[in-house]
Design an enzyme around this catalytic site. Structure first.
Site, short mmCIF file in Angstrom:
data_model
loop_
_atom_site.label_atom_id
_atom_site.label_comp_id
_atom_site.label_asym_id
_atom_site.label_seq_id
_atom_site.Cartn_x
_atom_site.Cartn_y
_atom_site.Cartn_z
N GLU A 60 -22.49 -3.96 -13.90
CA GLU A 60 -23.36 -4.33 -15.01
C GLU A 60 -22.71 -4.09 -16.36
O GLU A 60 -22.86 -4.89 -17.28
CB GLU A 60 -24.69 -3.59 -14.90
CG GLU A 60 -25.57 -4.05 -13.74
CD GLU A 60 -25.09 -3.57 -12.38
OE1 GLU A 60 -24.22 -2.68 -12.33
OE2 GLU A 60 -25.57 -4.09 -11.36
N HIS A 129 -36.62 -0.48 -8.47
CA HIS A 129 -36.97 -1.90 -8.45
C HIS A 129 -38.30 -2.17 -9.17
O HIS A 129 -38.85 -3.25 -9.05
CB HIS A 129 -37.07 -2.41 -7.02
CG HIS A 129 -35.77 -2.50 -6.29
ND1 HIS A 129 -35.07 -1.39 -5.88
CD2 HIS A 129 -35.02 -3.56 -5.92
CE1 HIS A 129 -33.96 -1.78 -5.27
NE2 HIS A 129 -33.90 -3.08 -5.29
C1 LIG Z 1 -26.25 -0.87 -10.08
C2 LIG Z 1 -26.83 -1.83 -9.10
N1 LIG Z 1 -26.68 -3.14 -9.33
C3 LIG Z 1 -27.24 -4.05 -8.49
C4 LIG Z 1 -27.93 -3.64 -7.39
C5 LIG Z 1 -28.58 -4.66 -6.47
N2 LIG Z 1 -27.89 -4.70 -5.19
C6 LIG Z 1 -28.34 -3.97 -4.14
S1 LIG Z 1 -27.32 -4.07 -2.86
C7 LIG Z 1 -26.27 -5.10 -3.64
C8 LIG Z 1 -25.02 -5.56 -2.93
C9 LIG Z 1 -24.15 -4.42 -2.52
O1 LIG Z 1 -23.04 -4.86 -1.83
P1 LIG Z 1 -22.00 -3.85 -1.20
O2 LIG Z 1 -21.62 -2.80 -2.17
O3 LIG Z 1 -20.88 -4.67 -0.65
O4 LIG Z 1 -22.79 -3.13 -0.03
P2 LIG Z 1 -23.55 -3.78 1.21
O5 LIG Z 1 -24.97 -4.02 0.78
O6 LIG Z 1 -22.87 -5.03 1.60
O7 LIG Z 1 -23.52 -2.75 2.29
C10 LIG Z 1 -26.74 -5.38 -4.92
C11 LIG Z 1 -26.10 -6.29 -5.88
C12 LIG Z 1 -28.05 -2.24 -7.18
N3 LIG Z 1 -28.72 -1.75 -6.14
N4 LIG Z 1 -27.49 -1.37 -8.05
#
Ligand SMILES: Cc1ncc(C[n+]2csc(CCOP(=O)(O)OP(=O)(O)O)c2C)c(N)n1
Lengths: 335, 421
Positions: A60, A129
Site C-alpha cells: 500500500e 475489514h
Molecule cells: C496490508 C494488507 N493489504 C491487503 C490485504 C488484503 N489481502 C488479504 S490476503 C491478500 C493476498 C495475500 O497473498 P499472499 O501473501 O500471497 O498469501 P496467500 O493468501 O496467497 O496465502 C490480500 C491482498 C491485507 N489483508 N492486508
C-alpha cells in the site's frame, strides 16, 4: 437516468473518468482481471488496458507513493485500497507526502490523487475489514475527505473527486454497495459542489447529521420518528473535510436540536468536531446539548458483536428522545 | 564472526530459469506500466527446488539434505501423512461449515498441506510461530484445538487461542506484519541466551510489503534466529506471483545478507529437511534463513473468492497432479506400508477431528453484548466504564419495555433489537 447499484454507479463514474481524461490511471490490488474484491472496477482493465488499470504488487505504501510520482508527472491516479484496515501501511505516504506537497512546494505541485477506500461495518467480516478511519484523514490538513450515501451521489462525488486538483480520500460505504437507485450521468457541480452537505429529509424538530452508511439509517429514523409526530431533518454531510458547517448551522437554527451519528469511535471523532463547532455558532439557538450516537471507544468487535457496536435505528431514536427531553430517553446518559 | 563473513548461500537459487516470470540480468527492461505477467506459472517455473520425494513417490537422493531426515523412518513418515490427511479433512469441514452459514469466511489451505505440516513438525515446542490467516495446518500441529481454529471465522472472537499456550501468535490479517514480530521475538530469544527460534509464515504476495523487507533488514542486521517461511502458492488473491517478483522470491533474501532456499512445497520430506537446516542455523548462531516453499493454492483465496475469473484450468490440473498427500501415499505403497488398515485408521482419525470441529463450531455462542468493552485496556478507563454502564442501562431499557409490553426505542422501534439477545 439508469438504475444502478452504488457499486455500479462507482464503476460507471470510473469508466467516464477513464474515457474523458487520458491522464486518469487506476492502481490497486486485484482491480484488473478480478475487477476488485467488490467488483467496483469490473471490466475496466478489459476495456482500457493494463496500462490504465494497473494491478499492483501487495504494497500500500508502494501504491500511494507511486501515485505521488505519477502525479508529479501529470497523471491523475485513482487508487483503490482493498479494505479500510489496509490503508495504514500507506498512511505515512498519505499524511507526510500526499497531503503536504502542494503546500510544501508553494503551490507549484498538485496532487490530484483519489484514494478510494471501502469502509465501515455491517457485513460480518473479520478484523481490519470494518473500520471507519475517516477522522485520521480529516485531521490532516491538505487532504479532502468525502463519502457517499446513494448511487447518484456516489457517481457525482467520485467524478468530482477525480476532477479535483487536491488529494481526495474517497470513502465508500461497503455495506451499501448493493443499494440501488437512479443515476443521472451529468454532474451538476453548481448545485452540489463536492464539499456541500445536503438536506436529505427536511424537518423541524431535530437536526440529525449523518454521512456514508448511516444516511440510510438516518432516513429510517426520520420515518419512524414521523410516526410518532416528531419531525427530524436529516443532513448528509458528504464532505468530511472540509465540513459544510453552514448547512448544519442553518438546520440547527431552525430545529434547535442536534444529533450526530457515525460508525466511527466517538473519542476524537467527527461528532465531537461538529458538536463543538455548532455549539460555538448556535449556542443561543440550542434547546439541548448536541448528542452523539457513535461506535463505542473499543476496537471494532468480532462479527457476532457488531450489532452492539454500530449505531442503529433504536440508538439514534433514543438520542432524538434525549434532545427532546422525552420520557423514554436515558436520562442517566447525561451524567 | 564479522558481519562481512556472513556470506549468503545464494549459489543454487539464482540461476535464471526459462520461466517467463524470471528475468535474467540483461533482459530487456519491461515498460514500467506494461501489463502484468500472465497467469501464475506452472510447476516447472524457476530454478529446481529441493526435492526428496518425486511426484511419483520415488525417493530421490540428495547428499546435502538426506542427513537431515535420516531419522524419518516409515513410522514417522506415516505420522506426517496422518497430519496431512487430518488437516485436509479439517479444511474441507471448515469450508463446508462456511457454505452452511456456520462460518462467515474460511481461507482454504488445500494443496499446501506438505508445506505447513512439514515445516511445523520440524519445530520444537519452545519455538514460536508468527503466521497469517491460512496457516491452519500449522496451528493444528502446534496443538490448537479444532474449535479454536474456527472461532475467529465464526465471528465470535477476535482471536482463536492463547498465543503463549501453543507457541503461536494470533494470526495477522495485515499482510506481512508478522515477519517483523517474528524478528523481534527472535532478537529477544538471542538476548535471553536461549536457542528457541521464531518462524514467520507468509505468502508470495506478502514479499512485496514494506514490512517484510524491513523484517529482513532487521533480521540480517541483528543476525536474528528467525526463519522466514514463504509459502509461494502462486497467487495473491487474483494476482500471480510474477506480479510480485520477477525472479524467484527466494532471490530477494540474499540481497539482505540472508541465505535462502527454494524447496518443493508439495514434498513433506524436503520441507522438513530444509526447515531443519534453517532452524539449526538459527539455533547455532547462524542467523536468519529465507525458505521459499513452492506450492499451489488449489482452492479459492477465501470462500468469498471466485478463482474461475483468473485461474487457468490447464495449469491448475498440472498442480493437482502434484498433490502432496498422493505423493506420500505412492511412496508408502512402494514400501508396502499403505495398507487398508493404515488408511482406515487415518481416515477414522480425520473423521473424528472433523466431527469434533463441527460440534465445537455449533457450540460457539455469541459473546455477551457487554463483552464489547472487555480488554480494551488492562485497567478500564473511566471513559470506557461510562460507555459500558450507559449501554448496559440502554439494553436494560428493552427488558423493561418488553416486560410491560412496549416495543424498543420509545414505543416506535422497528428493528429486531430487544428480541432474543
Ligand atoms: C496490508 C494488507 N493489504 C491487503 C490485504 C488484503 N489481502 C488479504 S490476503 C491478500 C493476498 C495475500 O497473498 P499472499 O501473501 O500471497 O498469501 P496467500 O493468501 O496467497 O496465502 C490480500 C491482498 C491485507 N489483508 N492486508
Amino acid at each position: 437516468m439508469t438504475a444502478l447499484t452504488l457499486r455500479g454507479a462507482l464503476n460507471a463514474a470510473l469508466r467516464r473518468a477513464l474515457e474523458d481524461d487520458p491522464k486518469v490511471v487506476l492502481l490497486g490490488e486485484d482491480i484488473g482481471t478480478l475487477g476488485g474484491v467488490f467488483r467496483v472496477t469490473d471490466g475496466l482493465q478489459r476495456d482500457f488496458g493494463a496500462d490504465r488499470v494497473m494491478d499492483t504488487p501487495l504494497a500500500e505504501a508502494g501504491i500511494v507513493g507511486t501515485a505521488v510520482g505519477l502525479a508529479y508527472r501529470g497523471y491523475r491516479p485513482v487508487v483503490e485500497i482493498q479494505f479500510d484496515g489496509f490503508v495504514f501501511p500507506a498512511f505515512d505516504q498519505l499524511v507526510t507526502q500526499v497531503a503536504r506537497l502542494h503546500h510544501r512546494t508553494g503551490g507549484a505541485i498538485r496532487m490530484p490523487i483519489t484514494v478510494r477506500i471501502p469502509y465501515g461495518g455491517g457485513i460480518g467480516a473479520v478484523e481490519h475489514h470494518s473500520e471507519s478511519p475517516e477522522a485520521y484523514f480529516a485531521h490532516t490538513p491538505g487532504l479532502r475527505v468525502v463519502t457517499c450515501a446513494d448511487p447518484q451521489d456516489a457517481h457525482t462525488l467520485l467524478r468530482q473527486a477525480i476532477a479535483c486538483d487536491d488529494p481526495v480520500i474517497f470513502f465508500e460505504p461497503k455495506r451499501r454497495y448493493w443499494v440501488k437507485g437512479e443515476v443521472d450521468d451529468v454532474i451538476d457541480a453548481s448545485t452540489a459542489p463536492m464539499d456541500a452537505a445536503r438536506v436529505v429529509v427536511p424537518g423541524t424538530d431535530v437536526t440529525l447529521v449523518a454521512y456514508g452508511p448511516l444516511v440510510m439509517t438516518a432516513r429510517d429514523v426520520a420515518l419512524a420518528a414521523a410516526d410518532d409526530g416528531i419531525s427530524v431533518e436529516v443532513v448528509d454531510l458528504r464532505s468530511l473535510s472540509p465540513i459544510d458547517l453552514a448547512t448544519v448551522e442553518a438546520s440547527v437554527r431552525r430545529t434547535g436540536r442536534l444529533v450526530i451519528t457515525h460508525e466511527a469511535q466517538q473519542h476524537g471523532g467527527l461528532g465531537a468536531e461538529i458538536a463543538a463547532s455548532i455549539t460555538e455558532r448556535c449556542f443561543y439557538h440550542l434547546e439541548a446539548p448536541p448528542v452523539r450516537v457513535t461506535g463505542f471507544d473499543v476496537p471494532y468487535p468480532a462479527a457476532k458483536l457488531e450489532e452492539h457496536f454500530l449505531p442503529d435505528l433504536d440508538r439514534i431514536l433514543d438520542a432524538v428522545d434525549r434532545v427532546l427531553g422525552r420520557e423514554h430517553s436515558l436520562s442517566g446518559w447525561r451524567g | 564472526m564479522l558481519r562481512s563473513e556472513l556470506r549468503p548461500d545464494v549459489t543454487p537459487h539464482t540461476s535464471p530459469a526459462s520461466a517467463e516470470h524470471v528475468a535474467a540480468p540483461g533482459d530487456a527492461v519491461p515498460r514500467p506500466t506494461s501489463p502484468a505477467p500472465g497467469p501464475a506459472p506452472g510447476p516447472g517455473a524457476g530454478p529446481a527446488p529441493v526435492q526428496l520425494l518425486a511426484p511419483d513417490g520415488t525417493r530421490r537422493t540428495d547428499p546435502e539434505h538426506d542427513p537431515w531426515v535420516a531419522d524419518l523412518d516409515d513410522d514417522r513418515l506415516v505420522a506426517l501423512y496422518e497430519d496431512m490427511v487430518v488437516v485436509r479433512r479439517l479444511d474441507f469441514e471448515a469450508t463446508a461449515l462456511q457454505r452452511q452459514g456456520q462460518l462467515g469466511l474460511w481461507p482454504p489451505l488445500l494443496g499446501q498441506e506438505a508445506a505447513q505440516v512439514g515445516s511445523a513438525r520440524a519445530l520444537r515446542p519452545d519455538d514460536f510461530v508468527f503466521s497469517s490467516y491460512r496457516e491452519n495446518a500449522v496451528a493444528w500441529c502446534r496443538g490448537v484445538s479444532t474449535t479454536d481454529l474456527v472461532r475467529v471465522w465464526k465471528g465470535t472472537a477476535a482471536t482463536g487461542w492463547d498465543p503463549r499456550a501453543v507457541g503461536m501468535a494470533t494470526p495477522t490479517i495485515i499482510i506481512g506484519a508478522q515477519t517483523l514480530h517474528a524478528t523481534g521475538y527472535a532478537i529477544g530469544c538471542a538476548k535471553d541466551g536461549v536457542d528457541s527460534v521464531a518462524v514467520a509464515y507468509f505468502g508470495d504476495g506478502a514479499t512485496s510489503e514494506g514490512d517484510v523487507h524491513e523484517a529482513m533488514v532487521f533480521a540480517a542486521s541483528y543476525r536474528a534466529p528467525v526463519v522466514f517461511f514463504c509459502q509461494n502458492n502462486q497467487w495473491a488473491i487474483s494476482e500471480p506471483v510474477g506480479l510480485q517478483a520477477r525472479r524467484p522470491v527466494a532471490d530477494r533474501a540474499p540481497g539482505y545478507g540472508i541465505p535462502s532456499v527454494r524447496v518443493d512445497g508439495n514434498d513433506v520430506l524436503a520441507v522438513t529437511a530444509v526447515t531443519r537446516v534453517a532452524l539449526d542455523r538459527a539455533r547455532t548462531g547462524g542467523g536468519p534463513t529465507f525458505v521459499e516453499a513452492v506450492t499451489y493454492r488449489r482452492g479459492p483465496h477465501t470462500t468469498s473468492d471466485d478463482p474461475t475469473r483468473y485461474v487457468d484450468p490447464a495449469v491448475h490440473e498440472q498442480w493437482v497432479a502434484l498433490d502432496p498427500i498422493a505423493r506420500v501415499e505412492r511412496y508408502l505403497a512402494s514400501r508396502g506400508r499403505l495398507t487398508d488398515e493404515l488408511t482406515g485408521a487415518v481416515t477414522a482419525r480425520a473423521d473424528a477431528a472433523a466431527a469434533e470441529m463441527r460440534a465445537g463450531c455449533h457450540g460457539l455462542e455469541p459473546p455477551p453484548p457487554l463483552s464489547v468493552f472487555d480488554h480494551v485496556y488492562t485497567t478500564p478507563t473511566s471513559w470506557l466504564e461510562r460507555q459500558r454502564s450507559q449501554y448496559a442501562a440502554y439494553l436494560a431499557m428493552f427488558d423493561e419495555d418488553s416486560a410491560d409490553g412496549a416495543a424498543p426505542g420509545g414505543a416506535r422501534g422497528t428493528d429486531a433489537r430487544g428480541g432474543d439477545r
